[in-house]
Write a protein that holds these residues in place. Structure first.
Motif, mmCIF file in Angstrom:
data_model
loop_
_atom_site.group_PDB
_atom_site.id
_atom_site.type_symbol
_atom_site.label_atom_id
_atom_site.label_comp_id
_atom_site.label_asym_id
_atom_site.label_seq_id
_atom_site.Cartn_x
_atom_site.Cartn_y
_atom_site.Cartn_z
ATOM 1 N N TYR A 332 0.919 -1.213 0.064
ATOM 2 C CA TYR A 332 0.268 0.101 0.115
ATOM 3 C C TYR A 332 0.797 1.264 0.102
ATOM 4 O O TYR A 332 0.608 2.247 -0.700
ATOM 5 C CB TYR A 332 -0.949 0.164 1.360
ATOM 6 N N PHE A 333 1.933 1.177 0.618
ATOM 7 C CA PHE A 333 2.794 2.280 1.095
ATOM 8 C C PHE A 333 3.442 2.801 -0.384
ATOM 9 O O PHE A 333 3.648 3.928 -0.834
ATOM 10 C CB PHE A 333 3.862 2.037 2.121
ATOM 11 N N MET A 334 4.003 1.464 -0.857
ATOM 12 C CA MET A 334 4.819 1.878 -2.086
ATOM 13 C C MET A 334 4.045 2.203 -3.446
ATOM 14 O O MET A 334 4.314 3.076 -4.028
ATOM 15 C CB MET A 334 5.477 0.575 -2.306
ATOM 16 N N GLU A 335 2.774 1.805 -3.497
ATOM 17 C CA GLU A 335 1.727 2.052 -4.587
ATOM 18 C C GLU A 335 1.430 3.471 -4.226
ATOM 19 O O GLU A 335 1.375 4.192 -5.467
ATOM 20 C CB GLU A 335 0.561 1.022 -4.643
ATOM 21 N N GLN A 336 1.318 3.872 -3.205
ATOM 22 C CA GLN A 336 0.946 5.254 -3.246
ATOM 23 C C GLN A 336 2.011 6.327 -3.342
ATOM 24 O O GLN A 336 1.914 7.357 -3.819
ATOM 25 C CB GLN A 336 0.370 5.559 -1.622
ATOM 26 N N PHE A 337 3.202 6.127 -3.013
ATOM 27 C CA PHE A 337 4.316 7.129 -2.706
ATOM 28 C C PHE A 337 5.702 6.981 -3.737
ATOM 29 O O PHE A 337 6.529 7.622 -3.634
ATOM 30 C CB PHE A 337 4.895 7.236 -1.411
ATOM 31 N N PHE A 338 5.456 5.655 -4.453
ATOM 32 C CA PHE A 338 6.675 5.262 -5.303
ATOM 33 C C PHE A 338 6.530 4.932 -6.847
ATOM 34 O O PHE A 338 5.252 4.539 -6.623
ATOM 35 C CB PHE A 338 7.427 4.178 -4.500
ATOM 36 N N PRO A 339 7.177 5.209 -7.552
ATOM 37 C CA PRO A 339 6.876 4.614 -8.875
ATOM 38 C C PRO A 339 6.520 3.167 -8.890
ATOM 39 O O PRO A 339 6.791 2.513 -8.196
ATOM 40 C CB PRO A 339 8.413 4.755 -9.485
ATOM 41 N N GLU A 340 5.444 2.961 -9.898
ATOM 42 C CA GLU A 340 4.866 1.643 -10.047
ATOM 43 C C GLU A 340 5.669 0.456 -10.082
ATOM 44 O O GLU A 340 5.704 -0.572 -9.863
ATOM 45 C CB GLU A 340 3.884 1.696 -11.306
ATOM 46 N N GLU A 341 6.814 0.775 -11.098
ATOM 47 C CA GLU A 341 8.065 -0.301 -11.565
ATOM 48 C C GLU A 341 8.717 -0.806 -10.133
ATOM 49 O O GLU A 341 9.363 -2.111 -10.165
ATOM 50 C CB GLU A 341 8.781 0.080 -12.395
ATOM 51 N N THR A 342 8.547 -0.064 -9.157
ATOM 52 C CA THR A 342 9.355 -0.366 -7.743
ATOM 53 C C THR A 342 8.457 -1.271 -6.811
ATOM 54 O O THR A 342 9.320 -1.775 -5.877
ATOM 55 C CB THR A 342 9.910 0.821 -6.947
ATOM 56 N N VAL A 343 7.238 -1.281 -6.917
ATOM 57 C CA VAL A 343 6.220 -2.183 -6.139
ATOM 58 C C VAL A 343 6.574 -3.594 -6.533
ATOM 59 O O VAL A 343 6.416 -4.073 -7.491
ATOM 60 C CB VAL A 343 5.013 -1.601 -6.531
#
Length: 407
Positions: A332-343
């Protein structure tokens, strides 16, 4: 490769290449009368361009050489660059020398020749070539050539000499200190000379009270270097020194220049999800203009992200938490605050059999969500709708008594 077409400036001026220098202006005036800018703007622009080159004897000589040898010089330099990439330095040196022989004014050819000479171990000749480069450089390019010289020394692992060149350049061209410091600090990092990078940067910081607005870039580099080297024990020193500089600014134009530089860092770091250094720079913006509503809102937003990030760090070290709940929180955290490819993909974190088994553990899911709600309130609140949806999905197959237990 097709030969690049070079415009015939002599033809544009209605003359030949053997025209005497003093007659060029006369031919230019004649052509402008034939093609005035009011009625022939395109023709006039080409004529004006030709005149600007041919009226200057140095530019005219360079143009004549390029007309005669231009394609050959380009090919020589391209071949020399390929040799240098393959560390065939003797061959590279010969090719660059051929290019210089044809066009002595070619800066790229002379830089390449100096580069090859250095890697062949002839430091004295390298220095002579660099001195010649600076002497023949167009006005405003001298500082850049010092950086190129230091760069080549660093690439050759001659770091003491690179530093000497850097310090000399700082003294000669103080307006270019940031550009040079940025380069050399990066070079030291490449050779894992972290302490040397730090000492060098500290040595070129302006004395208190002698700072200029442009020096903000040095202070920004100082903060980034501190963060990269994890010298957080020196944070109070860095913070105090930078704040003193910011508070010394009184001119509105100077403040705006500094705010713009700091805001660029904030935007870039926020986009990258680097919230800790992002908070540092927005705090500096607040020091400079604490009444600015936009800055205050941005600062509050980033401070919230820092608290959320810290809570996320604690969660990731919580071995009591159900693994899939920990994963969902991180996703959830990464999807909201990081580029999509890093999730990360769920399947990459667990084997298929283990994943299937964990997905069926409804009670553990509900318990994990309750754990999040108790111990990590910011994470729960930030993604409340998703937690409630996940809770409903795993509660629907449980009996009423079990669901009530987790209310």
């Amino acid at each position: 490769m097709a030969k690049r077409k070079i415009e015939n400036y002599y033809k544009l001026l209605g003359t030949r290449s053997n025209i005497k220098q003093e007659n060029i202006k006369k031919k230019y005036i004649e052509m402008v009368k034939q093609f005035p800018p009011e009625t022939h703007p395109e023709e006039f622009e080409r004529i004006r361009e030709a005149y600007e080159v041919l009226r200057d004897p140095k530019k005219r000589r360079e143009y004549d050489i390029m007309r005669k040898y231009g394609n050959k010089i380009e090919k020589l330099i391209e071949r020399a660059e390929r040799c240098a990439e393959e560390e065939q330095w003797e061959q590279a040196q010969r090719l660059y020398q051929d290019a210089v022989n044809i066009m002595p004014e070619s800066i790229p050819a002379r830089i390449g020749l100096a580069h090859a000479t250095l890697f062949l171990g002839n430091l004295e000749e390298f220095e002579a070539q660099c001195a010649q480069l600076v002497a023949m450089a167009p006005e405003g390019m001298e500082a850049r050539l010092y950086i190129v010289r230091a760069s080549m020394y660093a690439e050759a692992n001659e770091l003491d000499k690179a530093r000497q060149v850097f310090m000399e350049a700082c003294e000669r061209y103080p307006d270019h200190i940031y550009e040079m410091a940025s380069f050399l600090v990066s070079a030291y990092f490449a050779f894992e000379l972290d302490d040397e990078a730090w000492d060098l940067l500290v040595s070129v910081l302006p004395q208190p009270g002698q700072e200029r607005p442009e020096d903000i870039h040095l202070f920004i580099l100082w903060v980034h270097t501190m963060a990269r080297l994890k010298k957080w024990d020196l944070w109070s020193q860095v913070q105090g020194r930078t704040r003193k500089f910011l508070r010394s600014l009184s001119d509105a134009e100077a403040k705006q220049l500094v705010l713009t530089a700091l805001n660029e860092q904030v935007e870039m770091l926020y986009e990258a999800g680097a919230f800790r250094p992002c908070e540092i720079f927005v705090d500096f913006m607040h020091v400079l203009d604490s009444k600015n509503i936009s800055i205050r809102e941005k600062r509050a937003k980033i401070q919230h992200m820092r608290r959320l990030e810290k809570e996320m760090g604690r969660l990731q070290r919580d071995f009591e938490l159900f693994p899939l709940i920990a994963y969902e929180a991180e996703r959830y955290f990464m999807e909201q605050f990081f580029p999509e490819e890093t999730v990360p993909e769920l399947e990459e974190s667990f084997s298929f059999d283990l994943l299937s088994e964990l997905q069926e553990m409804d009670v553990e899911f509900l318990s994990g969500i309750q754990h999040i709600k108790r111990k990590y309130p910011l994470i729960y609140k930030e993604f409340k709708d998703r937690w409630e949806q996940l809770y409903a999905e795993h509660a629907k197959d449980l009996n009423r008594e079990t669901r009530r237990k987790f209310r």
